[in-house]
Design a protein around this motif. Structure first.
Motif, mmCIF file in Angstrom:
data_model
loop_
_atom_site.group_PDB
_atom_site.id
_atom_site.type_symbol
_atom_site.label_atom_id
_atom_site.label_comp_id
_atom_site.label_asym_id
_atom_site.label_seq_id
_atom_site.Cartn_x
_atom_site.Cartn_y
_atom_site.Cartn_z
ATOM 1 N N ILE A 130 22.538 -16.611 19.880
ATOM 2 C CA ILE A 130 21.484 -16.967 18.804
ATOM 3 C C ILE A 130 20.580 -15.875 18.707
ATOM 4 O O ILE A 130 20.257 -15.231 19.615
ATOM 5 N N GLU A 131 20.206 -15.695 17.435
ATOM 6 C CA GLU A 131 18.906 -14.546 17.035
ATOM 7 C C GLU A 131 17.839 -14.963 17.063
ATOM 8 O O GLU A 131 17.670 -16.113 16.234
ATOM 9 N N VAL A 132 16.720 -14.670 17.591
ATOM 10 C CA VAL A 132 15.444 -15.313 17.459
ATOM 11 C C VAL A 132 14.762 -14.652 16.169
ATOM 12 O O VAL A 132 15.161 -13.573 15.743
ATOM 13 N N THR A 133 13.911 -15.516 15.839
ATOM 14 C CA THR A 133 13.322 -15.111 14.561
ATOM 15 C C THR A 133 11.770 -14.447 14.558
ATOM 16 O O THR A 133 11.167 -14.091 13.832
ATOM 17 N N GLY A 134 11.326 -14.591 16.152
ATOM 18 C CA GLY A 134 10.061 -14.291 16.322
ATOM 19 C C GLY A 134 9.728 -14.926 17.565
ATOM 20 O O GLY A 134 10.585 -15.557 18.185
ATOM 21 N N GLY A 135 8.513 -14.817 17.986
ATOM 22 C CA GLY A 135 7.924 -15.481 19.286
ATOM 23 C C GLY A 135 6.771 -16.307 18.841
ATOM 24 O O GLY A 135 5.927 -15.905 18.326
ATOM 25 N N TYR A 136 6.452 -17.260 19.915
ATOM 26 C CA TYR A 136 5.229 -17.817 19.795
ATOM 27 C C TYR A 136 4.876 -18.272 21.183
ATOM 28 O O TYR A 136 5.721 -18.767 22.097
ATOM 29 N N SER A 137 3.559 -18.062 21.665
ATOM 30 C CA SER A 137 3.132 -18.455 23.037
ATOM 31 C C SER A 137 1.897 -19.209 23.151
ATOM 32 O O SER A 137 0.898 -18.840 22.323
ATOM 33 N N SER A 138 1.956 -20.403 23.709
ATOM 34 C CA SER A 138 0.991 -21.374 23.878
ATOM 35 C C SER A 138 1.342 -22.410 24.702
ATOM 36 O O SER A 138 2.469 -22.686 24.788
ATOM 37 N N ASP A 139 0.301 -22.802 25.499
ATOM 38 C CA ASP A 139 0.477 -23.980 26.388
ATOM 39 C C ASP A 139 0.307 -25.264 26.033
ATOM 40 O O ASP A 139 0.181 -26.303 26.658
ATOM 41 N N LEU A 140 -0.524 -25.363 24.843
ATOM 42 C CA LEU A 140 -0.796 -26.617 24.153
ATOM 43 C C LEU A 140 0.333 -27.119 23.227
ATOM 44 O O LEU A 140 0.559 -26.308 22.173
ATOM 45 N N LEU A 141 0.992 -28.120 23.505
ATOM 46 C CA LEU A 141 1.982 -28.636 22.717
ATOM 47 C C LEU A 141 1.704 -28.780 21.200
ATOM 48 O O LEU A 141 2.539 -28.394 20.286
ATOM 49 N N ALA B 78 1.851 -27.110 15.526
ATOM 50 C CA ALA B 78 1.326 -26.912 14.359
ATOM 51 C C ALA B 78 1.810 -25.265 13.817
ATOM 52 O O ALA B 78 1.704 -24.946 12.709
ATOM 53 N N ASN B 79 2.173 -24.353 14.757
ATOM 54 C CA ASN B 79 2.249 -22.984 14.593
ATOM 55 C C ASN B 79 3.522 -22.228 14.717
ATOM 56 O O ASN B 79 3.780 -21.302 13.959
ATOM 57 N N ALA B 80 4.263 -22.802 15.401
ATOM 58 C CA ALA B 80 5.458 -22.045 15.777
ATOM 59 C C ALA B 80 6.427 -22.321 14.584
ATOM 60 O O ALA B 80 6.481 -23.048 14.083
ATOM 61 N N LYS B 81 7.326 -21.336 14.498
ATOM 62 C CA LYS B 81 8.507 -21.539 13.475
ATOM 63 C C LYS B 81 9.762 -21.634 13.919
ATOM 64 O O LYS B 81 10.208 -21.295 15.054
ATOM 65 N N MET C 153 10.349 -5.041 22.573
ATOM 66 C CA MET C 153 11.873 -5.293 22.018
ATOM 67 C C MET C 153 11.917 -5.575 20.581
ATOM 68 O O MET C 153 13.020 -5.573 20.103
ATOM 69 N N GLY C 154 10.882 -5.692 20.050
ATOM 70 C CA GLY C 154 10.645 -5.954 18.394
ATOM 71 C C GLY C 154 10.798 -7.388 18.077
ATOM 72 O O GLY C 154 10.907 -7.780 17.023
ATOM 73 N N VAL C 155 10.493 -8.327 18.997
ATOM 74 C CA VAL C 155 10.184 -9.877 18.643
ATOM 75 C C VAL C 155 8.597 -9.729 18.388
ATOM 76 O O VAL C 155 7.942 -9.885 19.683
ATOM 77 N N ILE C 156 8.429 -10.067 17.403
ATOM 78 C CA ILE C 156 7.017 -10.095 16.906
ATOM 79 C C ILE C 156 6.608 -11.644 16.806
ATOM 80 O O ILE C 156 7.485 -12.502 16.316
ATOM 81 N N GLY C 157 5.356 -11.883 16.932
ATOM 82 C CA GLY C 157 4.884 -13.472 16.261
ATOM 83 C C GLY C 157 5.085 -13.473 14.833
ATOM 84 O O GLY C 157 5.232 -12.692 14.020
ATOM 85 N N GLY C 158 4.860 -14.808 14.356
ATOM 86 C CA GLY C 158 4.779 -15.177 13.007
ATOM 87 C C GLY C 158 6.306 -15.204 12.346
ATOM 88 O O GLY C 158 7.212 -15.013 12.730
#
Ligand SMILES: [Zn+2]
Ligand SMILES: [Zn+2]
Lengths: 253, 122
Positions: free
Chosen positions: B32-43, B48-51, B117-122
């Motif tokens: 699987i290829e990832v589309t980006g990343g998101y980091s938070s400990d509040l579910l 609301a924000n991860a894609k 590595m090129g995995v960015i947010g949003g």
């Protein structure tokens, strides 16, 4: 006359998506009676839509039901809120619903959220996801519950998630909680060894039951009668009222 | 030298290899290829924000992380800080086909390495 009342003040019904389908009013009450539990609080996630059904199912039975809600604050801390009147509970629910994100529940992922009558018959589904944080702060919840003359305290503070200790690191003293809740299997001394500052709180232990076998008999209130005012006195350790806690024992179910 | 910045996509396999992650569940999805990343400990914040397709980095290990990952169709979850992952979380992830990695490395370091590595947010 002050007598011991066994209480479990944190119970989920089929309205909570994570609860088993057996958590219907009649079965909860039958189980409580068979375990000689005298007091229950019904505390579904962010909702009170089944509390009246459970109270009705308990009519004439030797178990007192307090209506309540387990609120998830914006810090993702769970707070147990208990009232003496279902209408006040619904008042808190109104505020919660205004502050709950409008996400549709996906049953296949979270589970079904069922509103039932006192016989446990299906009435409808709550379509909105209840298992998520409201935009209310802990302070907002404490303030509202106080306005409504209810009781509230942080839930399962020993857990790694959804607990005030895990998420904030400590209990802000200005919140003036009368009590704190530990899980049914938690050892109170384990907790006090790590968090000495908690020794001034009245500690209760609840089942957080999502299935019938999880109803807990650890907490005993020494009170005259099962009313919210008496529970408050017991939390405050006043007028001879108090709370005592049995050790956790593995029970046969 | 970072060929990711010249386009191309990052797979879970490459992330697992470069970050020395342990894979805990749904091991068959490394392509699987990832589309980006998101980091938070509040579910609720993640909800609301991860894609879709994002990889999620968190210290949370409650079973509800699987529900959130599944709801948003995230590509995987990395549980950081050497947190012991609850059994119920793992069995649920296996059932829902959600890949979970774990690592003793911190969220900060993992996010930094992913970004490189090129995995960015949003
Ligand atoms: Zn809870
Ligand atoms: Zn609960």
């Amino acid at each position: 006359m002050i007598k011991p009342y066994v209480a479990d003040l944190h119970i989920h019904t089929v309205l909570s998506p994570c609860a088993e389908i057996e958590m219907t009013p009649k079965l909860i009450i039958d189980k409580a009676l068979s375990k000689q539990i005298d007091i229950l609080a019904i505390t579904d996630h962010n909702s009170a839509e089944n509390v009246k059904a459970v109270i009705k199912a308990a009519t004439g039975k030797k178990v007192k039901i307090f209506p309540g809600i387990e609120v998830e604050t914006r810090e993702e801390v769970h707070i147990i809120c208990i009232f003496d009147d279902p209408e006040k509970t619904l008042e808190l629910q109104k505020m919660i619903y205004r502050n709950l994100p409008n996400i549709k529940n996906k049953e296949e992922i979270f589970g079904a959220q069922l509103v039932v009558n006192s016989k446990g018959e299906f009435i409808r589904k709550n379509e909105r996801l209840l298992l998520t944080a409201t935009s209310l702060s802990i302070e907002d919840v404490v303030k509202k519950v106080k306005e409504l003359d209810g009781i509230c305290y942080p839930a399962h503070i020993d857990r790694p998630s959804y607990s005030i200790i895990s998420n904030l690191g400590f209990i802000p003293p200005q919140l003036n909680f009368l009590a704190i809740e530990i899980s049914s299997k938690a050892d109170i001394y384990d907790i006090l060894l790590n968090h000495e500052e908690l020794k001034n709180y009245t500690i209760i232990s609840s089942g957080d039951a999502h299935r019938l076998s999880e109803l807990s008999t650890r907490t005993v209130f020494w009170i005259e009668k099962p009313t919210l005012d008496e529970l408050k006195l017991a939390f405050l350790n006043k007028n001879g009222r108090k709370v005592s806690l049995k050790k956790h024992r593995k029970e046969k179910t | 030298m970072n060929h990711k910045l010249e386009g191309g996509s990052v797979t879970l396999r490459e992330i697992k290899y470069k970050l020395s992650l342990k894979i805990k569940t749904a091991k068959e999805h490394l392509n699987i290829e990832v589309t980006g990343g998101y980091s938070s400990d509040l579910l609720s914040d993640v909800m609301a924000n991860a894609k879709k397709g994002n990889i999620w980095i968190t210290v949370q290990s409650h079973p509800n992380i699987v529900a959130v990952a599944s709801l948003l169709e995230l590509s995987a979850v990395i549980v950081t800080g050497g947190k012991k992952i609850e059994k119920e979380t793992l069995s649920r992830a296996e059932r829902e086909d959600i890949t979970i990695f774990d690592t003793t490395d911190s969220t900060f370091n993992i996010v930094g390495k992913l970004y490189k590595m090129g995995v960015i947010g949003g």
